[in-house]
Design a protein around this motif. Sequence first.
Motif, short mmCIF file in Angstrom:
data_model
loop_
_atom_site.label_atom_id
_atom_site.label_comp_id
_atom_site.label_asym_id
_atom_site.label_seq_id
_atom_site.Cartn_x
_atom_site.Cartn_y
_atom_site.Cartn_z
N ARG A 144 0.85 -1.20 0.00
CA ARG A 144 0.00 0.00 0.00
C ARG A 144 0.89 1.24 0.00
O ARG A 144 1.25 1.75 1.07
CB ARG A 144 -0.93 -0.03 1.21
N HIS A 155 -14.81 1.52 10.60
CA HIS A 155 -15.59 0.44 9.98
C HIS A 155 -15.08 -0.92 10.42
O HIS A 155 -13.99 -1.03 11.00
CB HIS A 155 -15.49 0.54 8.44
N ASP A 176 -14.45 -4.74 8.44
CA ASP A 176 -14.28 -5.14 7.05
C ASP A 176 -15.39 -6.10 6.59
O ASP A 176 -15.80 -7.00 7.33
CB ASP A 176 -12.92 -5.83 6.86
N ARG A 236 1.84 5.02 10.80
CA ARG A 236 0.52 4.70 10.25
C ARG A 236 -0.46 5.11 11.35
O ARG A 236 -0.42 4.57 12.45
CB ARG A 236 0.40 3.20 9.97
N TRP A 243 -3.99 5.24 12.91
CA TRP A 243 -5.31 4.61 12.90
C TRP A 243 -6.18 5.23 13.98
O TRP A 243 -5.68 5.78 14.97
CB TRP A 243 -5.18 3.12 13.22
#
Length: 288
Positions: free
Chosen positions: A115, A134, A136, A162, A164
């Motif tokens: 990614r 959300h 998955d 990263r 989150w």
Amino acid sequence: MISPIVSVPRPGAPPGATSLVEALEGGAVLMFPDLDFPFSAFEERFVERPFADGKAKNVNIRGEAAELRGAAGTPEEQEALRQVLLRYRAFAQGLIDRYLPAYTGKLTLAGTSYRPFDVDRRKLSWRRDDTRLHVDAFPSNPIGEKRILRVFRNINPNGQPRHWRVGEDFGSMADKFLDRLPGYSPLSAKLLAALRITKARRSEYDHLMLHLHDALKQDMAYQESAPQADVHFAPGQTWVTFSDLVMHGAMGGQYMLEQTAYLPVTSQADAAKSPQRILAAKLGRPLR
Ligand code: AKG
């Protein structure tokens, strides 16, 4: 309760393997701060610029053939990137064997992705916008009686975490949304499969998860005010979670590797903690 982050440092014996499985199945994110996944000098280029054709969100390999999809670069570079993904797949399997041995032989590895794009800059529809909290669910790929386990690793070369958000536990979230979801139609599910819109019959569980996914992402009041915490995964950190259970949103960061694995609900240490059984318990009947 907000999903906890459980740090699992090396070296030494992994803390009681049972308790790691217990934490994971209970909705924790397991974070491994110091596992090795070195890049060669040639491979460093994959974190200097995105080797992606830009048509899809990610570059990935799938299945036995592990054909590379969505990549850019010379044939030599693309083959090297494919090798990185194959190596990451083996790394994820090794992590599972060492830290989650109860799942060895029961998990099936699915896609592996690279990614390379900045989370912030992706201009996506609300449904594909993973900055929104959300769980998955895959529209064309019904999951049925399987769980979605994911192994992520931040490979950013410039110290960028990263970022989150993690949300509240699945049961508390479901209590707020379950009443709003449309009823399941076995006939529509059959039709979707016959028309090959779905790869298999969409079960009632798949139906509920898809509608939960959409209802969550569309509810901006929930997105802003629901219980949540920011988490920053530093470069070199690896984290593992059941992404069908743990509410999450990716807020920032660039360059990450990800491995998806499927685990049958019946192979869990405690199947009652699966979203399948939680939803059935809330509805007071087995799902169709
Ligand atoms: C997902 O794949 O479901 C995400 O939310 C993306 C996670 C990430 O890109 O960090």
